[in-house]
Design a protein around this motif. Structure first.
Motif, short mmCIF file in Angstrom:
data_model
loop_
_atom_site.label_atom_id
_atom_site.label_comp_id
_atom_site.label_asym_id
_atom_site.label_seq_id
_atom_site.Cartn_x
_atom_site.Cartn_y
_atom_site.Cartn_z
N SER A 114 0.98 -1.40 0.04
CA SER A 114 -0.18 0.15 0.15
C SER A 114 0.72 1.03 0.05
N PRO A 115 0.13 2.44 -0.66
CA PRO A 115 1.05 3.72 -0.12
C PRO A 115 1.57 3.60 1.23
N LYS A 116 0.69 3.55 1.89
CA LYS A 116 1.01 3.84 3.40
C LYS A 116 2.33 2.88 3.96
N LEU A 117 2.70 1.60 3.34
CA LEU A 117 3.84 0.76 3.50
C LEU A 117 5.13 1.42 2.93
N LEU A 118 4.88 1.94 1.70
CA LEU A 118 5.97 2.72 1.22
C LEU A 118 6.44 3.86 1.79
N ILE A 119 5.38 4.73 2.21
CA ILE A 119 5.81 5.94 3.13
C ILE A 119 6.43 5.68 4.30
N GLU A 120 5.87 4.58 5.36
CA GLU A 120 6.14 4.19 6.42
C GLU A 120 7.63 3.57 6.26
N LYS A 121 7.90 2.62 5.51
CA LYS A 121 9.30 2.27 5.08
C LYS A 121 10.44 3.50 4.86
N TRP A 122 9.74 4.41 4.02
CA TRP A 122 11.04 5.31 3.65
C TRP A 122 11.21 6.14 4.77
N LEU A 123 10.22 6.82 5.55
CA LEU A 123 10.43 7.59 6.74
C LEU A 123 11.29 7.08 7.74
N LEU A 124 10.95 5.55 7.94
CA LEU A 124 11.73 5.02 9.20
C LEU A 124 12.83 4.25 9.01
N THR A 125 12.92 3.68 7.67
CA THR A 125 14.25 2.84 7.45
C THR A 125 15.28 3.42 6.37
N LYS A 126 14.47 4.48 5.37
CA LYS A 126 15.54 4.76 4.49
C LYS A 126 16.21 6.33 4.76
N LEU A 127 15.29 7.17 5.52
CA LEU A 127 15.86 8.40 5.86
C LEU A 127 16.89 8.24 7.00
N HIS A 128 18.30 8.75 6.71
CA HIS A 128 19.26 8.95 7.74
C HIS A 128 19.16 9.67 9.02
N TYR A 129 19.10 9.41 10.10
CA TYR A 129 19.08 9.89 11.20
C TYR A 129 20.45 10.07 12.16
N GLN A 130 20.91 10.86 12.79
CA GLN A 130 22.09 10.79 13.64
C GLN A 130 21.92 9.47 14.43
N ALA A 131 20.64 9.23 14.95
CA ALA A 131 20.39 8.11 15.86
C ALA A 131 19.01 7.66 15.96
N GLU A 132 18.51 6.65 15.66
CA GLU A 132 17.26 6.29 15.80
C GLU A 132 16.76 5.70 16.85
N ILE A 133 15.56 5.44 17.61
CA ILE A 133 15.20 4.86 18.94
C ILE A 133 14.04 4.22 18.40
N SER A 134 13.86 2.90 18.71
CA SER A 134 12.46 2.09 18.57
C SER A 134 11.92 1.70 20.20
N LEU A 135 10.88 1.77 20.23
CA LEU A 135 10.20 1.43 21.61
C LEU A 135 10.32 -0.43 21.53
#
Length: 346
Positions: A114-135
């Motif tokens: 779905s489009p939501k899957l593509l957006i979620e995947k890009w925002l959370l796993t393709k964008l580079h952050y200096q650090a990422e935290i997951s619950l």
């Protein structure tokens, strides 16, 4: 700090109080009180998806304007989904590092194209952050460009629960707490209750959705009830589970997200497969038929959150991530200067 959810200014304001909002509220207040941080919060003003999407552009301009008339911003901490993109844009213009917290990954977990899957995947796993935290540790299984990943779960204010005294509902009551989203499995719960009520027609339900209750009111609702159920189809690390245990309730939850790590089936709760109303009904009947066993499970869950899931621990671990990111950013800036580059230039 940025969050793309509808975030009321205080608990008396109308609005949605989900896990993300509670997390940000507790994190912000303790960073200020215990660590002397100055934390400015920027949030989307409404839960409407279109408004939240447009907010990404608005908040970039808002923060840049804020930075002109206030003390220097040293770090950006975004929460949710779209706020990560906003923080990346702001970080680019202000040359400050970004920490992003992943609160949930329903599209990734259910893996439905779905489009939501593509957006979620890009925002959370393709964008580079200096650090990422997951619950939740289950997020670590997804391929991710971010190498600096930390798992920092939610917490619960056990003292607040201990201070509330109630009398249980006279009739056995099951409580469910969550957002009005299909992924929370409310339809599955209702199907299971049809089966359960054939044997226990007197069973009552307390369905708390959309932030209808908060503060002492939600604590009272938990403590007046007799058992808790969260039949989510996808989940990260639900605050509702921690809150149910803080109220010493026996729990039935699905094998999704961090539930599988936290719940030891038969010891501090029961685990069932997501989307399986038959299994869910069977598990609920087990608790209803064995009240002593159910009480023991609730107490085991209470001891678990009392010893391992405090907000003080959450904030301490998050603050440690901040310090590591700031130290690394400072070293990178020094290296640029050594090689004759201005860190404030592209």
């Amino acid at each position: 700090m940025l969050i793309d959810a509808w975030f009321p200014k205080d608990e008396t304001s109308p609005g949605v109080w989900g896990g993300g909002q509670v997390h940000v509220r507790e994190l912000r207040s303790r960073l200020v009180a215990d660590y002397g941080c100055q934390v400015e919060l920027f949030y989307a003003a409404h839960k409407n998806l279109l408004i939240r999407s447009l907010w990404v552009l608005w908040v970039v301009a808002d923060v840049l304007l804020y930075s002109r008339y206030h003390p220097q911003i040293h770090l950006l901490h975004s929460h949710g989904y779209y706020s990560g993109l906003a923080a990346k844009l702001i970080g680019f213009f202000l040359k400050v590092p970004v920490v992003h917290t992943v609160h949930a990954t329903p599209a990734l977990d259910q893996a439905k194209k779905s489009p939501k899957l593509l957006i979620e995947k890009w925002l959370l796993t393709k964008l580079h952050y200096q650090a990422e935290i997951s619950l939740s540790s289950h997020f670590l299984k997804y391929p991710n460009v971010n190498q600096r990943l930390s798992v920092i779960p939610n917490g619960v204010n056990i003292q607040a629960f201990n201070q509330v005294r109630v009398v249980k509902y006279p009739t056995t009551t099951l409580i469910w707490v969550g957002q009005a989203d299909p992924s929370k499995g409310l339809a599955v719960l209702k199907a299971a209750l049809v089966k359960v009520r054939r044997l226990y027609p007197e069973l009552k339900t307390e369905l708390v959705t959309g932030g209808r209750l908060s503060g002492r009111a939600i604590i009272k609702a938990y403590k007046k009830s007799h058992l808790f159920c969260l039949p989510s189809l996808a989940e990260s690390q639900p605050i509702a589970l921690l809150e149910a245990w803080a109220a010493k309730l026996p729990v039935v939850v699905t094998r999704v997200g961090e539930n599988q790590t936290m719940v030891k089936s038969g010891i501090n709760g029961l685990l069932v497969d997501p989307g399986n109303a038959q299994q869910l009904a069977k598990a609920l009947l087990q608790l209803l038929r064995s009240p002593r066993r159910a009480t023991a499970m609730g107490l085991a869950g209470y001891n678990l959150v009392k010893n391992h899931y405090s907000w003080d621990q959450v904030v301490a671990q998050t603050y440690a991530v901040y310090l590591e990111v700031l130290q690394t950013s400072a070293m990178a800036a020094e290296n640029k200067l050594v090689f004759g580059l201005n860190p404030h230039e592209n």
